[in-house]
Design an enzyme around this catalytic site. Structure first.
Site, PDB file in Angstrom:
ATOM      1  CB  CYS A 329      -1.033  -0.005   1.115  1.00  9.55           C
ATOM      2  SG  CYS A 329      -0.613  -0.924   2.588  1.00  9.55           S
ATOM      3  NE  ARG A 358       2.636  -9.324   4.902  1.00  5.88           N
ATOM      4  CZ  ARG A 358       1.316  -9.313   4.771  1.00  5.88           C
ATOM      5  NH1 ARG A 358       0.574 -10.173   5.437  1.00  5.88           N
ATOM      6  NH2 ARG A 358       0.730  -8.433   3.979  1.00  5.88           N
ATOM      7  CD  GLN A 376      -0.230  -8.921   0.107  1.00  2.00           C
ATOM      8  OE1 GLN A 376       0.276  -7.821  -0.026  1.00  2.00           O
ATOM      9  NE2 GLN A 376      -1.052  -9.206   1.092  1.00  2.00           N
ATOM     10  CG  ASP A 378      -2.230  -5.461  -2.534  1.00  2.00           C
ATOM     11  OD1 ASP A 378      -3.433  -5.305  -2.272  1.00  2.00           O
ATOM     12  OD2 ASP A 378      -1.306  -5.155  -1.776  1.00  2.00           O
ATOM     13  CG  HIS A 380      -3.751  -0.431  -2.782  1.00  2.67           C
ATOM     14  ND1 HIS A 380      -2.574  -0.956  -3.250  1.00  2.67           N
ATOM     15  CD2 HIS A 380      -3.875  -0.862  -1.512  1.00  2.67           C
ATOM     16  CE1 HIS A 380      -2.004  -1.660  -2.281  1.00  2.67           C
ATOM     17  NE2 HIS A 380      -2.764  -1.627  -1.236  1.00  2.67           N
ATOM     18  CE  LYS A 460      -8.309  -9.219   8.562  1.00  5.99           C
ATOM     19  NZ  LYS A 460      -7.118  -9.990   8.289  1.00  5.99           N
ATOM     20  CG  HIS A 506      -5.602  -1.821   1.743  1.00  5.37           C
ATOM     21  ND1 HIS A 506      -4.260  -1.591   1.782  1.00  5.37           N
ATOM     22  CD2 HIS A 506      -6.177  -0.809   2.452  1.00  5.37           C
ATOM     23  CE1 HIS A 506      -4.026  -0.497   2.497  1.00  5.37           C
ATOM     24  NE2 HIS A 506      -5.165  -0.003   2.904  1.00  5.37           N
TER      25      HIS A 506
END
Length: 632
Positions: A329, A358, A376, A378, A380, A460, A506
């Site tokens: 992000c 991570r 990911q 991902d 946004h 979420k 997200h």
RNA sequence: GCCGGUGUAGCUCAGCAGGUAGAGCAGCUGACUUGUAAUCAGCAGGUCCCCGGUUCGAGUCCGGGUGCCGGCUCCA
């Protein structure tokens, strides 16, 4: 007099007696472990004190198994108390497919002790020790467990709100329990102890670690055996095992939590990504890519330094501190900020296949499902407040399409709300949580509430998929975030010519490509659908003499983008088929004298078997009919 | 990170009274020339996870580390 009716319409009148006796008079006692009296589960030995409806709870029903397993947990605890004096008891509930009991056993035990405990359980079961419910005040119960020197039970009771509690006694053993339970220990017959593990008291790692023994129980021996067999079979579809057998990926000592993808695994991964990109383009997403390493200040600004530092890796460039990104992000927001944005640009959907690192604690790593480096899928989404709900619904629909329509997976949803260590005001969280709830309700989705489990910047909706032994893994997620736009001072120019703050979503659909890959392997047990199969067709020449023709056929198919291999080994056809079959290749194509002469092929499909001789043209038609979402 | 288990050939595993390693499959070579789920024979292959210790001698016993497996906590 009490009048009891069963659902079939029969009724019986009793002046006194137990639930079991009432069922017996109604001819319903066979196979019941307990009874449902006016919607309340009660012991068969419970005195009837009211009129109303009564139904038996069958041992093999979901509720019956729950009772049986709970009783099995008590029986196990009793056996442990006989074998290991001084044992103290935590909690021992029934769970999906079994039960466990958390205990503080002096000296501890290992899996080698399980047979001994099982044996003691069988001995106690054979003695048919009556299981007796006694209600008492909290004070009396506290006195009882203090006397027994069981601090865990004392802790639980002192926190209970009720004045009265119930204890179940069987022989010298007693447990705090709501019940109901089976009438005596002989009812617990078909059980097995499975494993020993550590578990923190009350699930808090600051507390002492107790010994947890897992077991399972069923209403019949066949059901127990079927369960054990099912678990054994599940092992053969474990993605870690299939990953090695099918040469898809590997995990190496040199990179704990950092998987290596092999050529065949990459074919699947690339198909998945191609498909993903196509679906996102269709839905108005654009794609970006941001750096793996960024200045540490960025992470301080985003709040990750305060809330996520423990999970991050850090490095230095020219003596300046940098961080390896654990999320995409902040980088994504820097892209947003490169231009002045107009309300006309919103909603803006920016996707990124972002590689994140991570630091996961060593004990949690699990094949591809839980790793330290993953990709990911991902995105946004920046939108105006009035666009939020529709965007959420759009993402939910995309998830449903991919999980259910394309892959045929079952999934569940969870709504996670504000956690302890979080940013932002109460109102912002309330608005955000409501928006998610509304989207769930408007789409009529079933979901579970997971209080306090949100991300530090927002609530979420999570999507969970199952692995081969029923463990669930979070894949998709939709997170609503008012914090980051604030922190990064994101804005857009509204119709009024003024600056406004966009709302940020997200989201991931596959979640982590690695985890989704693992789920894919397990769900299909390695028999991947044709469109993502690493090798779609393997040509099997009957003997070396037909190698040339096999090469011709392969080249022809390959020219149209089909993934083909030729088994040129000097082996018999049976062996080649067997090997192609164990590699779970969708189509085998046998070529020999007949095929060379006619210019055709003799395909064999992995589950349907021999398809007979046909021309190349016909075979191409067969392949063209295979499900392929990359084509449409 | 914590609790328990475990780590021998590419894979699955044997070696479990401490005396310098063995099978099947896979691989390689050769013979066979193969028609719908394993042809036969030979060969090659191992710092017994790593580091220390005990011992005349350690794959085997002890200590520490590390990877992996099952849980707990955490999480995509």
């Amino acid at each position: 007099m009490y009048e009891l009716k069963e659902p079939g319409g029969k009724s019986v009148c009793l002046s006194s007696g137990t639930a079991g006796e009432a069922l017996e008079k109604l001819g319903l006692k066979g196979g019941a472990v307990a009874a449902m009296l006016n919607g309340r589960a009660v012991d068969l030995t419970a005195e009837i004190g009211e009129s109303g409806d009564i139904t038996p709870i069958a041992a093999d029903s979901e509720e019956g198994l729950d009772i049986l397993r709970h009783s099995a947990a008590h029986l196990m605890a009793q056996a442990v108390s006989e074998l290991y004096p001084g044992t103290r008891y935590g909690v021992g509930p029934s769970i999906k497919d079994g039960f466990y009991y958390d205990m503080e056993i002096p000296g501890g035990i290992t899996e080698e002790d399980l047979p001994k405990i099982e044996k003691e359980m069988r001995r106690l079961a054979k003695r048919a020790i009556p299981v007796e419910r006694r209600e008492m005040t909290g004070e009396e119960a506290l006195a009882y467990f203090r006397e027994k020197d069981d601090p865990y039970k004392v802790e639980i009771i002192s926190e209970l709100e009720e004045d009265h509690v119930s204890l179940y006694f069987q022989g010298d053993y007693a447990d705090l329990c709501r019940g109901p339970h089976v009438p005596n220990t002989s009812w617990v017959k078909h059980f097995r102890l499975l494993s020993v593990a550590g578990a923190y008291w009350r699930g808090d790692e600051k507390n002492i670690m107790l010994t947890r023994v897992y077991g399972t129980a069923f209403a019949a021996e066949e059901a127990l055996e079927a369960y054990i067999r099912r678990m054994e079979e599940a092992k053969s579809r474990d993605h870690r095992r299939l990953g090695r057998e099918l040469d898809l990926f590997s995990l190496q000592n040199e990179g704990p939590g950092f998987p290596f993808f092999h050529p065949k695994g990459m074919v699947i991964m690339n198909c998945l990504v191609d498909f993903w990109k196509k679906e996102h383009t269709k839905r108005g997403y654009s794609e970006i890519r941001t750096p793996l390493i960024l200045d540490r200040d960025l992470w301080i600004r985003s709040g990750h330094w305060d809330h996520y530092r423990e999970n991050m890796y850090f490095t230095e460039i020219d003596e300046q501190p940098f961080a390896i990104k654990p999320m995409n992000c902040p980088g994504g927001m820097l892209v947003y900020k490169t231009q002045l944005r107009s309300y006309r640009d919103l909603p803006m959907r920016m996707a990124e296949l972002g590689v994140v690192h991570r630091h996961e604690r060593s004990g949690v790593l699990h094949g591809l499902m839980r790793v330290r480096c993953f990709t990911q899928d991902d995105a946004h989404l920046y939108c105006r407040p009035d666009q939020v709900k529709d965007e959420i619904i759009g993402i939910m629909k995309l998830c449903d399409y991919i999980y259910r329509d394309v892959f045929g997976f079952r999934y569940t949803m969870e709504l996670s709300t504000r956690p302890e260590n979080s940013m932002g005001s109460e109102e912002q969280w309330a608005i955000a949580e409501n928006a998610l709830k509304q989207a769930l309700e408007e789409t009529g989705s079933e979901y579970r509430l997971n209080a306090g489990d949100g991300a530090f910047y927002g609530p979420k909706i999570d999507f969970h998929l199952e692995d081969c032994i029923g463990r669930t893994w979070q894949c998709g997620t939709i997170q609503l975030d008012f914090q980051m736009p604030e922190k990064f001072d994101l804005s857009y120019v509204g119709a009024d010519g003024k600056e406004h703050r966009p709302v940020m979503l997200h989201r991931t659909v596959l979640g982590s490509l690695e985890r989704f890959f693992g789920i894919l392997v397990e769900n299909f047990a390695g028999s991947f659908p044709y469109w993502i199969a690493p090798v779609q067709v393997r040509i099997l020449p009957v003997s070396g003499e037909f190698a040339d023709y096999a090469g011709t056929v392969a080249a022809e198919l390959r020219a149209s983008g089909i993934r083909v291999e030729v088994d040129e080994r000097d082996e018999k056809l049976g062996k080649k088929i067997r090997d192609a079959q164990t590699q779970k290749i969708p189509y085998m194509v046998v070529v020999g004298e007949k095929e060379r002469e006619s210019g055709g092929v003799a395909p064999r499909e992995r589950s349907r078997g021999d398809l007979g001789s046909m021309s190349m043209k016909q075979f191409r038609e067969v392949l063209a009919e295979e499900f392929n979402p990359l084509k449409s």
